[in-house]
Write a protein that holds these residues in place. Structure first.
Motif, short mmCIF file in Angstrom:
data_model
loop_
_atom_site.label_atom_id
_atom_site.label_comp_id
_atom_site.label_asym_id
_atom_site.label_seq_id
_atom_site.Cartn_x
_atom_site.Cartn_y
_atom_site.Cartn_z
N ILE A 121 0.60 -1.23 -0.03
CA ILE A 121 0.59 -0.13 -0.07
C ILE A 121 0.62 1.20 -0.03
CG2 ILE A 121 -2.51 1.08 1.05
CD1 ILE A 121 -2.46 -1.91 -0.04
N GLU A 122 0.67 2.03 -1.05
CA GLU A 122 1.14 3.22 -1.23
C GLU A 122 1.14 4.39 -0.56
OE1 GLU A 122 2.68 3.79 -5.78
OE2 GLU A 122 3.65 2.10 -5.40
N GLY A 123 -0.33 4.61 -0.66
CA GLY A 123 -1.49 5.36 -0.10
C GLY A 123 -2.79 4.86 -0.12
N ILE A 124 -3.68 5.83 0.96
CA ILE A 124 -5.19 5.44 1.19
C ILE A 124 -5.96 6.10 0.69
CG2 ILE A 124 -4.94 3.80 2.29
CD1 ILE A 124 -6.16 4.98 4.59
N ILE A 125 -7.11 6.44 -0.17
CA ILE A 125 -8.25 7.57 -0.36
C ILE A 125 -9.13 7.10 -0.13
CG2 ILE A 125 -9.46 8.71 -2.49
CD1 ILE A 125 -6.82 8.75 -4.07
N VAL A 126 -10.10 7.70 0.83
CA VAL A 126 -11.08 7.48 1.63
C VAL A 126 -11.73 8.04 0.89
CG1 VAL A 126 -12.12 6.98 3.66
CG2 VAL A 126 -9.87 6.19 3.61
N GLN A 127 -12.90 7.50 0.59
CA GLN A 127 -14.28 8.62 0.14
C GLN A 127 -15.07 7.64 0.62
OE1 GLN A 127 -16.57 8.31 -3.57
NE2 GLN A 127 -17.68 8.95 -1.97
N ASN A 128 -16.44 8.59 1.13
CA ASN A 128 -16.87 8.19 2.13
C ASN A 128 -17.38 6.62 2.41
OD1 ASN A 128 -17.73 10.50 0.84
ND2 ASN A 128 -19.33 9.93 1.88
N GLY A 129 -16.39 6.68 3.69
CA GLY A 129 -15.93 4.87 3.45
C GLY A 129 -15.58 4.59 5.42
N PHE A 221 -8.28 -2.07 11.61
CA PHE A 221 -8.03 -1.12 10.49
C PHE A 221 -7.93 0.13 11.46
CE2 PHE A 221 -12.33 -2.75 8.78
CZ PHE A 221 -11.53 -3.64 8.06
N GLN A 222 -7.71 0.58 12.22
CA GLN A 222 -7.35 1.41 12.99
C GLN A 222 -5.81 1.01 13.28
OE1 GLN A 222 -10.26 2.55 16.21
NE2 GLN A 222 -11.91 2.58 14.41
N GLU A 223 -5.41 0.10 14.02
CA GLU A 223 -3.63 0.04 14.11
C GLU A 223 -2.84 -0.39 12.97
OE1 GLU A 223 -0.91 -1.44 16.67
OE2 GLU A 223 -2.69 -1.11 17.32
N TYR A 224 -4.06 -1.18 12.35
CA TYR A 224 -2.97 -0.07 11.03
C TYR A 224 -2.38 1.02 10.81
CZ TYR A 224 -2.40 0.17 5.75
OH TYR A 224 -1.65 0.62 4.64
N PHE A 225 -3.38 1.57 11.12
CA PHE A 225 -3.36 3.12 10.53
C PHE A 225 -1.83 3.84 11.58
CE2 PHE A 225 -8.44 3.81 9.47
CZ PHE A 225 -7.87 3.48 8.20
N ARG A 226 -2.07 3.35 12.41
CA ARG A 226 -1.52 4.18 13.86
C ARG A 226 0.17 3.21 13.45
NH1 ARG A 226 -5.51 3.19 17.18
NH2 ARG A 226 -5.18 1.06 17.58
N THR A 227 -0.08 1.99 12.77
CA THR A 227 1.61 1.86 12.77
C THR A 227 1.95 1.53 10.92
OG1 THR A 227 0.73 -0.58 14.14
CG2 THR A 227 2.28 -0.35 13.08
N HIS A 228 1.28 1.85 10.19
CA HIS A 228 2.07 2.23 9.40
C HIS A 228 1.98 3.60 8.56
CE1 HIS A 228 2.66 -2.34 8.29
NE2 HIS A 228 1.52 -2.57 8.75
N GLN A 229 1.00 4.13 9.39
CA GLN A 229 0.98 6.09 8.91
C GLN A 229 0.52 5.78 7.60
OE1 GLN A 229 0.23 8.45 10.74
NE2 GLN A 229 -0.32 7.15 12.00
N PRO A 230 -0.37 5.18 6.60
CA PRO A 230 -0.36 4.96 4.87
C PRO A 230 -0.72 6.70 4.81
CG PRO A 230 -1.66 4.53 5.69
CD PRO A 230 -1.33 4.52 6.94
N ALA A 231 0.26 7.52 3.92
CA ALA A 231 0.21 8.93 3.25
C ALA A 231 -1.73 8.64 2.98
CB ALA A 231 0.49 9.58 1.76
N ALA A 232 -2.57 9.70 3.45
CA ALA A 232 -3.73 9.14 3.13
C ALA A 232 -4.94 11.65 3.11
CB ALA A 232 -4.39 9.07 4.40
N LEU A 233 -5.71 10.40 1.91
CA LEU A 233 -6.63 11.73 1.47
C LEU A 233 -7.77 10.90 2.03
CD1 LEU A 233 -7.03 13.95 -0.30
CD2 LEU A 233 -7.65 12.67 -2.27
N VAL A 234 -8.76 12.29 2.26
CA VAL A 234 -9.89 11.45 2.87
C VAL A 234 -11.47 12.74 2.26
CG1 VAL A 234 -11.96 11.19 4.98
CG2 VAL A 234 -9.13 10.64 5.08
N ILE A 235 -12.08 11.84 1.83
CA ILE A 235 -12.90 13.15 1.12
C ILE A 235 -14.87 12.27 1.63
CG2 ILE A 235 -13.64 13.56 -0.94
CD1 ILE A 235 -10.78 12.80 -2.46
N TRP A 236 -15.17 13.61 2.14
CA TRP A 236 -16.42 13.31 2.42
C TRP A 236 -17.44 14.39 1.69
CZ3 TRP A 236 -15.13 9.50 5.94
CH2 TRP A 236 -16.46 8.43 5.94
#
Length: 288
Positions: A121-129, A221-236
């Motif tokens: 995973i190079e990054g995550i884009i969350v769109q209403n997820g 999921f939240q532990e994954y975020f904390r541990t790996h700190q992927p670049a993240a874009l959240v669009i809502w």
């Protein structure tokens, strides 16, 4: 400049998976995971718009879009199993690393891939997820009550969203009046045509009932975020009646560097706020 979309099918563990592909594989890859009730068709415009800079892949899940719809005796329609299938799909097409677009159902499906294969995973884009409880309270109270204490009467109420009108509402509900004219009817009508296949509504209901397993995965999921700190874009889309806008800022708890953008849309912002979303993704994605 080639902006063509290639429509392909590949067999993954005996199931034919339909997918759309655009762009040069030498460019950074973006795996696009659709939500309910749609399919990879939701990404067609996005793929054309971004194919000059990125490599884009959009699969249909089993039972969705133009992928095979195997009998439930041959394929388990759960989020866990669909995620395993899509993870295997990435291996079959030799997609080694990618940014992942997480929308609606695609969020828990994709986050399972993130948890199991963080190095890809190079990054995550969350769109209403959905990955935090704030997103489903109190909107989901009725269906969560059915999960815990199922009765036939409750089932009929929950089942109501599996209808032609319920499918249409996924696109229109909550949307400001001035944006309604941006919704193309062919998309939701295609969704409904696919759902109208014999046995598909029952499959959709049974899969939705396994959404409880996603909520149980929120801590992982939240532990994954904390541990790996992927670049993240959240669009809502702030008017989304299904996933509360309150959740968007929750990602900052575990991903303090996440870019959060609340826009004047609802659940399907690729339909109603396309240009804005394209600009946000273009600015976020790494260039080759």
């Amino acid at each position: 400049m080639n902006r063509d979309i290639y429509n392909k099918t590949i067999t993954v563990d005996g199931v034919d998976i339909f997918y759309r592909e655009a762009g040069d594989r030498k460019n950074p890859s973006l795996l696009l995971l659709h939500g309910f009730p749609t399919s990879s068709v939701m990404f067609k415009n996005l793929m054309v718009a971004l194919s000059d800079k990125f490599h884009l892949i959009a699969p249909d899940y089993p039972g969705f879009g133009f992928s095979a719809f195997p009998d439930k005796n041959d394929f388990e329609y759960s989020f866990k199993n669909v995620a395993a299938c899509i993870s295997r799909f990435t291996e079959e097409i030799d997609l080694k690393s990618f940014t992942i677009y997480l929308h609606d159902y695609g969020c828990p499906i994709g986050l399972r891939i993130c948890v199991n294969h963080p190095a890809k995973i190079e990054g995550i884009i969350v769109q209403n997820g959905n990955a935090y409880l704030e997103g489903i309270e109190p909107v989901w109270d009725e269906i969560r009550d059915y999960w815990e204490y199922p009765t036939e009467e409750k089932k009929q109420k929950v089942y109501a969203f599996l209808s032609k009108e319920g499918t249409k509402e996924q696109y229109y509900a909550g949307l400001p009046e001035e944006l309604l004219i941006r919704i193309s009817p062919e998309t939701w009508l295609l969704d409904w045509e696919r759902m109208s296949r014999p046995g598909n509504l029952e499959m959709q209901f049974e899969m939705n009932c396994t959404y409880k397993s996603n909520i149980e995965m929120f801590p992982a999921f939240q532990e994954y975020f904390r541990t790996h700190q992927p670049a993240a874009l959240v669009i809502w889309g702030k008017y989304d009646p299904y996933y509360s806008v309150e959740e968007a800022h929750c990602y900052k708890r575990d991903l303090p560097n996440a870019h959060i953008h609340i826009i004047d849309g609802s659940h399907m912002v690729l339909e109603s706020n396309f240009e804005e979303v394209v600009e946000l993704i273009s600015s976020f994605m790494p260039l080759a």
